[in-house]
Design an enzyme around this catalytic site. Structure first.
Site, PDB file in Angstrom:
ATOM      1  N   SER A  23       0.850  -1.195   0.000  1.00 21.98           N
ATOM      2  CA  SER A  23       0.000   0.000   0.000  1.00 21.98           C
ATOM      3  C   SER A  23       0.886   1.246   0.000  1.00 21.98           C
ATOM      4  CB  SER A  23      -0.866  -0.044   1.266  1.00 21.98           C
ATOM      5  OG  SER A  23      -1.982   0.789   1.148  1.00 21.98           O
ATOM      6  N   PRO A  24       0.434   2.324  -0.647  1.00 21.24           N
ATOM      7  CA  PRO A  24       1.275   3.534  -0.712  1.00 21.24           C
ATOM      8  C   PRO A  24       1.617   4.071   0.676  1.00 21.24           C
ATOM      9  CG  PRO A  24      -0.896   3.891  -1.736  1.00 21.24           C
ATOM     10  CD  PRO A  24      -0.817   2.458  -1.376  1.00 21.24           C
ATOM     11  N   GLN A 100       1.507   6.381  -7.463  1.00 21.74           N
ATOM     12  CA  GLN A 100       0.292   7.045  -6.967  1.00 21.74           C
ATOM     13  C   GLN A 100       0.433   8.542  -7.213  1.00 21.74           C
ATOM     14  OE1 GLN A 100      -0.747   7.554  -2.722  1.00 21.74           O
ATOM     15  NE2 GLN A 100      -2.650   6.469  -3.175  1.00 21.74           N
ATOM     16  N   TYR A 181      -7.393  14.625   0.607  1.00 21.58           N
ATOM     17  CA  TYR A 181      -6.618  15.399  -0.357  1.00 21.58           C
ATOM     18  C   TYR A 181      -7.528  15.930  -1.472  1.00 21.58           C
ATOM     19  CZ  TYR A 181      -2.631  13.679   2.259  1.00 21.58           C
ATOM     20  OH  TYR A 181      -1.746  13.404   3.263  1.00 21.58           O
ATOM     21  N   ARG A 229      -7.765   5.307  -5.608  1.00 21.57           N
ATOM     22  CA  ARG A 229      -8.029   5.075  -4.174  1.00 21.57           C
ATOM     23  C   ARG A 229      -9.054   6.103  -3.716  1.00 21.57           C
ATOM     24  NH1 ARG A 229      -4.705   3.890   1.269  1.00 21.57           N
ATOM     25  NH2 ARG A 229      -4.071   2.118   0.025  1.00 21.57           N
ATOM     26  N   ARG A 325       1.390  -0.967   7.021  1.00 22.29           N
ATOM     27  CA  ARG A 325       2.315  -1.060   8.158  1.00 22.29           C
ATOM     28  C   ARG A 325       2.957  -2.428   8.306  1.00 22.29           C
ATOM     29  NH1 ARG A 325      -1.921   1.686  12.035  1.00 22.29           N
ATOM     30  NH2 ARG A 325      -3.204   0.555  10.517  1.00 22.29           N
TER      31      ARG A 325
HETATM   32  C1  LIG Z   1       3.784   5.667   6.935  1.00 20.05           C
HETATM   33  C2  LIG Z   1       2.494   5.687   6.167  1.00 20.05           C
HETATM   34  C3  LIG Z   1       2.391   6.503   5.040  1.00 20.05           C
HETATM   35  C4  LIG Z   1       1.217   6.491   4.273  1.00 20.05           C
HETATM   36  N1  LIG Z   1       1.177   7.200   3.080  1.00 20.05           N
HETATM   37  C5  LIG Z   1       0.137   7.014   2.234  1.00 20.05           C
HETATM   38  C6  LIG Z   1       0.185   7.517   0.900  1.00 20.05           C
HETATM   39  O1  LIG Z   1       1.173   8.089   0.444  1.00 20.05           O
HETATM   40  N2  LIG Z   1      -0.906   7.315   0.122  1.00 20.05           N
HETATM   41  C7  LIG Z   1      -2.014   6.630   0.563  1.00 20.05           C
HETATM   42  O2  LIG Z   1      -2.965   6.478  -0.179  1.00 20.05           O
HETATM   43  N3  LIG Z   1      -2.054   6.124   1.818  1.00 20.05           N
HETATM   44  C8  LIG Z   1      -1.008   6.267   2.628  1.00 20.05           C
HETATM   45  N4  LIG Z   1      -1.010   5.656   3.868  1.00 20.05           N
HETATM   46  C9  LIG Z   1      -2.163   4.802   4.229  1.00 20.05           C
HETATM   47  C10 LIG Z   1      -1.850   3.338   3.918  1.00 20.05           C
HETATM   48  O3  LIG Z   1      -1.630   3.105   2.538  1.00 20.05           O
HETATM   49  C11 LIG Z   1      -2.975   2.413   4.413  1.00 20.05           C
HETATM   50  O4  LIG Z   1      -4.162   2.734   3.741  1.00 20.05           O
HETATM   51  C12 LIG Z   1      -3.191   2.515   5.929  1.00 20.05           C
HETATM   52  O5  LIG Z   1      -1.959   2.577   6.626  1.00 20.05           O
HETATM   53  C13 LIG Z   1      -3.988   1.330   6.464  1.00 20.05           C
HETATM   54  O6  LIG Z   1      -3.329   0.123   6.156  1.00 20.05           O
HETATM   55  P1  LIG Z   1      -2.474  -0.721   7.267  1.00 20.05           P
HETATM   56  O7  LIG Z   1      -3.403  -0.980   8.391  1.00 20.05           O
HETATM   57  O8  LIG Z   1      -2.069  -1.963   6.524  1.00 20.05           O
HETATM   58  O9  LIG Z   1      -1.296   0.117   7.675  1.00 20.05           O
HETATM   59  C14 LIG Z   1       0.125   5.697   4.660  1.00 20.05           C
HETATM   60  C15 LIG Z   1       0.228   4.929   5.846  1.00 20.05           C
HETATM   61  C16 LIG Z   1       1.387   4.903   6.565  1.00 20.05           C
HETATM   62  C17 LIG Z   1       1.480   4.012   7.784  1.00 20.05           C
END
Ligand SMILES: Cc1cc2nc3c(=O)[nH]c(=O)nc-3n(C[C@H](O)[C@H](O)[C@H](O)COP(=O)(O)O)c2cc1C
Length: 355
Positions: A23-24, A100, A181, A229, A325
């Site tokens: 995931s981004p 992205q 955003y 997304r 994460r």
């Molecule tokens: C360090 C970090 C940076 C993130 N940056 C982005 C991003 O650039 N673009 C995006 O769509 N979501 C971003 N997210 C959200 C994650 O892609 C994801 O949707 C969210 O962390 C939930 O997933 P998880 O429970 O597996 O961490 C970010 C999350 C984290 C932890």
């Protein structure tokens, strides 16, 4: 055929070797938006780790679309050249990579998170954020409303960045239309108070995203997937808030305009109560998007275990599992999951003795 986490998936001309997606995740490691050694190793190790698809962190389509001065971007040719070796290394591992693309709108011009993530004023190299409507957003940021000329420029910037993504060799493009955003600021009535063709009705509020998709689809190769997304919910009780039915309706419209994949995320304007966040908490939203629109759907949010991820695919709840994460904790999660689940995957040759 029974599907599992390691079943391949073809989207237009692109075949993913499995359903696991990095995931981004914003890194804030790129002054001037130029990726370098950090991204080569950070994204490269997740490709070695066996992900089917990596979606890069949000990359700005223009300097003023950045959240901070340290975000990646695709607004100039130097950035194209910087991305190329990263893209190539990832692809050499059999992993596919999408960029992205993003504009942060009224959430732009902030300090680096390690410096508090507060508003960065013009006197310190920042700029006045612009969004759909004038007014205060967060931490004292007072955004200006975009003019129709600004809106045309944003669409042109997305198209130009999309063309640069093709030049850089990316396999796919994802539009970041979630998490508060720019696109989300337009489609959610929590923020959008415009009275012109880009505000008011549902149709007007989604116009910026739909027109950007249309413009991009015209210049992207027919074989190249376009992902979006969405925040399919605002997680707010406010009567103006975006609800799942809106997210589903928008997903269907995007599909009709040539979007191939929708990832069902949520929120961006309000603090989500901790009780709302638990393993797989957003999966039912992805499930509804998939069932009601037939679009290829990504599920994301607190997915951390091999069994949990496999269940989502095997039960047909979603087509792709995105992990953020857990992929930071373990870049080799896909290799580990294949071992735990006893589902075959290609092991990198130098690592075979460990598996
Ligand atoms: C360090 C970090 C940076 C993130 N940056 C982005 C991003 O650039 N673009 C995006 O769509 N979501 C971003 N997210 C959200 C994650 O892609 C994801 O949707 C969210 O962390 C939930 O997933 P998880 O429970 O597996 O961490 C970010 C999350 C984290 C932890």
């Amino acid at each position: 055929m029974e599907l599992n986490l390691f079943s391949p998936l073809t989207i237009r001309g692109l075949t993913l070797k499995n359903r696991l997606v990095v995931s981004p995740m914003q890194q804030y490691m790129t002054p001037d938006g130029l990726v370098g050694n950090w991204h080569l190793v950070h994204l490269g190790s997740r490709a070695v780790g066996g992900a089917g698809l990596i979606i890069t962190e949000c990359s700005a389509v223009s300097p003023e679309g950045r959240n901070t001065l340290f975000d990646t971007g695709l607004w100039n040719d130097a950035q194209v050249a910087a991305w190329r070796p990263v893209v190539q290394f990832v692809q050499e591992q059999g992993t596919r990579i999408a960029v992205q693309l993003w504009h942060s709108g009224s959430k732009s011009s902030h300090r680096h998170p390690q410096e508090g993530f507060t508003l960065l004023p013009p006197a310190e190299g920042g700029w006045i954020p612009k969004g759909p409507s004038a007014g205060a957003l967060d931490d004292g940021a007072v955004a200006e409303a975009m003019t129709l000329t600004d809106i045309e420029q944003v669409k042109a910037d997305f198209v130009a960045a999309g063309q640069r993504a093709v030049q850089a060799g990316f396999d796919a493009i994802e539009l970041h239309a979630a998490h508060g955003y720019l696109f989300h600021q337009f489609y959610s009535a929590l923020i959008n108070r415009r009275t012109d063709a880009y505000g008011g009705s549902f149709e007007n509020r989604i116009r910026l995203l739909v027109e950007t998709v249309q413009a991009l689809r015209q210049v992207l190769p027919e074989t190249m997937p376009l992902l979006v997304r969405l925040s399919v919910v605002d997680y707010s009780d406010d009567p103006r808030a975006w609800q799942l039915a809106d997210g589903v309706q928008l997903s269907a419209i995007l599909k009709a305009h040539g979007v191939d994949v929708v990832t069902a995320s949520g929120g961006g304007f309000v603090q989500v109560p901790p009780s709302t966040v638990f393993p797989s908490y957003q999966v039912p939203m992805a499930q509804r998007v998939k069932a009601e629109t037939g679009v290829i759907t990504g599920a994301v949010g607190v997915i951390t275990e091999p069994d949990q991820a496999n269940y989502i695919i095997a039960e047909g709840q979603a087509d792709l599992v995105l992990m953020a994460r857990e992929m930071l904790r373990d870049p080799y999660f896909p290799l580990r999951a294949s071992r735990t689940l006893r589902l075959a995957t290609e092991i990198p040759a130098p690592y075979k003795r460990a598996f």
